[in-house]
Design an enzyme around this catalytic site. Structure first.
Site, short mmCIF file in Angstrom:
data_model
loop_
_atom_site.label_atom_id
_atom_site.label_comp_id
_atom_site.label_asym_id
_atom_site.label_seq_id
_atom_site.Cartn_x
_atom_site.Cartn_y
_atom_site.Cartn_z
CG ASP A 469 -0.13 -0.14 2.60
OD1 ASP A 469 0.93 -0.18 2.71
OD2 ASP A 469 -0.99 -0.03 3.54
CD GLU A 522 -4.89 -1.99 6.59
OE1 GLU A 522 -4.95 -1.04 7.41
OE2 GLU A 522 -3.82 -1.78 5.75
#
Length: 625
Positions: A469, A522
């Site tokens: 990310d 996530e």
């Protein structure tokens, strides 16, 4: 945790990548160390290179006859380089021979940075004693000081007698291990003070999420801001609190089951476990690898009641791999019956490392990074039992790989049941321990799947599969990756499964009688819109999918978070999907919104939504069905 804090922790995590610096000179200067000091530290490092065994230039072996000042010069130089070196290729192993290091008046203080392993070389954690600290502190930048990106390091097989002379009052209050994913603590004995899993001494928000402790003994543990954490087969003197879910499996002294208030998931015994192998040296200077025995329905450590069960394998039975070695040579050595010890460094693989013999050990020192080139698979395990793969990182390469690591051949055809050839052995399960995958981060990387588990009777112990990310090569069309982990084998047990940001289902479980204790996820941050992230009339993809045909499955302590900041209007229908059948049982689940996006349900249409109305506040399902 307030809503504002929860939002800040996600923004801080993303911003952390923007402040990382590369280059040893800059890092030394940032720590106030001159080039002359660096040269001195380098000379000291050369003095501790092992004489009886060559483990490569990035292994430092310390002897108790060395002065604390000598050791401090080496560990401080490596820390100055590695504490902020999140995506650099450098790797180190700091190994301590049996004996005592530091004193109450002159303690040894070790900071552990990225790509660094600190380990004792004794047969028991009590054989190596450090009077001082072995610490990880927050990463600080313009947005605050957090531990959410304290990844890729390890601590094992030693005793820390906490001595704090020379540290300020706050730093003297405990041994700090403020880490998140991919930073295991194994076989560690902490005495003389508290172990704290957050750094409350550094200003700003002090967030951490996703740690792992196994086979360790300690007094009081300050969990603090750890959002999810797994402690397995250990002994503790107390535990301070939980945020979203603190999970205990086979832990003597664990708090009672009370999820969600307080959020403790407590499993009395671990169904099946095998501790990670580790390097040792005996009094005659002979190096061996100790391979712990398999345990069932276990609790407590392997070593407090006496010598751990297992076997020693002489280092002469291993091929010692160094950067630059050809995979062809490695495979030839494996085919001849040798095990594989991978020394610290970064390795570009033009061919697959092939493990074909039962009982083979593949063990990394200093978290070596393997990067497949030209779309190959980094490592494959044949249809053989009792293999161990431990302590390595696998980075996807720029050319898409179908799979980065495969355990067992894939005999499934068209969704039909697998052909079981009765080659697996429940008495000698294969183990995958401390294996960490990255899709992007250090560079552009692509892979359809990070880990495929096709074998039966496999233990997955502390795995992190991460589609990056932040870092380099990050974007919806750059670091492409469909799934993190797919389990096709039967009787597979996961203890500490961390899977994040993949573009379809994060984890798919097709095998029977699977068990998971602690799952953290996530969802992807970066779907450009809802149309890009949906399937079959379902919005988004579940984080954890148990296939519709599965009859028996059980899991404890699972969490999934959403933060779709590219398009905050995106929904995921649910965090978890499982078949509705009596043999599938899910315990202590949660979903959380972290500032963007919505998860409509926790599991199978059950559980309240999480959205911007309550940022950072979980939605819980205690039992399903």
């Amino acid at each position: 945790m307030t809503h504002l804090q929860s939002r800040t922790l996600r923004l801080s995590r993303r911003a952390a990548a923007l402040t990382l610096t590369a280059g040893t000179g800059l890092l030394l200067a940032a720590c106030g160390q001159s080039p002359a000091a660096s040269e001195t530290a380098t000379l000291s490092a050369a003095a501790v290179k092992p004489g009886s065994v060559d483990l490569g230039p990035n292994v430092r072996i310390f002897d108790p006859s060395m002065s604390t000042a000598q050791i401090r010069a080496v560990v401080d130089q490596i820390a100055a380089q590695q504490v902020s070196n999140e995506f650099g290729p450098e790797r180190y192993a700091l190994l301590f021979k049996p004996g005592t290091y530091g004193t109450a008046d002159d303690p040894l203080i070790v900071q552990v940075g990225y790509g660094t392993e600190v380990a004792g070389l004794g047969a028991s954690p009590t054989d190596v004693k450090i009077n001082g600290h072995v610490d990880v502190y927050n990463q600080c930048n313009a947005n605050g000081c957090i531990a959410l990106t304290n990844f890729w390091r390890s601590l094992s097989n030693l005793t820390i007698q906490i001595e704090s002379k020379g540290l300020d009052g706050c730093r003297a209050s405990g041994n700090f291990w403020a880490v998140s994913q991919a930073a295991p603590m194994r076989r560690v004995n902490v005495t003389g003070g508290n172990l704290t899993l957050m750094d409350y001494c550094t200003a700003g928000p002090q967030y951490a999420s996703g740690g792992f402790i196994a086979d360790s003994a300690m007094g009081f543990v300050i969990n603090g801001s750890q959002q999810q954490f797994l402690t397995r087969d250990s002994s503790i003197g107390g535990w301070s609190n939980g945020v979203w879910n603190a999970v205990f499996s086979g832990v003597v002294g664990a708090p009672a089951q009370s999820f969600p208030n307080p959020p403790y998931t407590t499993v009395a015994a671990t169904p099946v476990s095998r501790e990670k192998p580790f390097l040792t040296v005996d009094s005659a200077g002979a190096y061996q690898v100790f391979v712990p025995a398999t345990r069932r329905t276990s609790s407590g450590t392997t070593w407090q009641a006496g010598p751990a069960a297992g076997r020693f394998v002489p280092l002469s039975d291993f091929y010692v791999m160094r950067p630059g070695d050809s995979v062809q040579r490695v495979n030839a050595q494996l085919a001849q019956g040798r095990h594989l010890l991978i020394t610290p460094g970064s390795y570009d693989l033009t061919r697959t490392i092939e493990v074909k013999r039962p009982g083979t050990i593949v063990l990394g020192l200093g978290l070596p990074a393997l990067t497949p080139q030209n779309g190959v698979t980094a490592l494959s395990v044949a249809d053989v039992p009792g293999v161990t793969v431990a302590g390595i990182m696998i980075d996807a390469g720029p050319v898409n790989s179908r799979v980065l690591m495969q355990v067992g051949s894939n005999r499934a055809r068209g969704g039909q049941a697998r052909d079981h050839n009765n080659w697996s052995d429940p008495a000698t399960p294969t183990a995958v321990q401390d294996v960490f995958f990255r899709i992007g981060g250090p560079h552009v990387g692509r892979a359809d799947l990070s880990l495929a588990v096709n074998s039966d009777h496999v233990i997955l112990d502390n795995l992190w599969a991460w589609r990056a990310d932040h870092g380099q090569g990050v974007g919806w069309t750059l670091n492409t990756a469909d799934q993190g982990v797919v389990v096709n084998g039967d009787d597979v047990t996961a203890t500490g499964l961390f899977v994040e940001h993949y573009q379809k289902y994060q984890t798919v479980w097709n095998g029977e009688r699977g068990k998971t204790i602690m799952f953290q996820n996530e969802m992807p941050y970066d779907p450009p819109n809802q149309a890009a992230w949906q399937h079959d009339g379902v919005l988004g993809y579940a984080a954890y999918k148990v296939a519709d045909h599965v009859k028996t499955h059980e899991a404890w302590g699972l969490g999934s978070y959403i933060y779709t900041n590219v398009d905050p209007s995106i929904h995921a229908t649910q965090g978890f999907e499982v078949p509705v059948t009596p043999g599938v049982k899910m315990h202590n689940l949660l979903t959380v919104q972290l500032g963007a996006g919505t998860i409509d349900h926790v599991i199978n249409g059950v559980g309240a939504p999480v959205n911007g109305g309550a940022v950072g506040v979980p939605s819980y399902v205690v039992e399903y069905p």
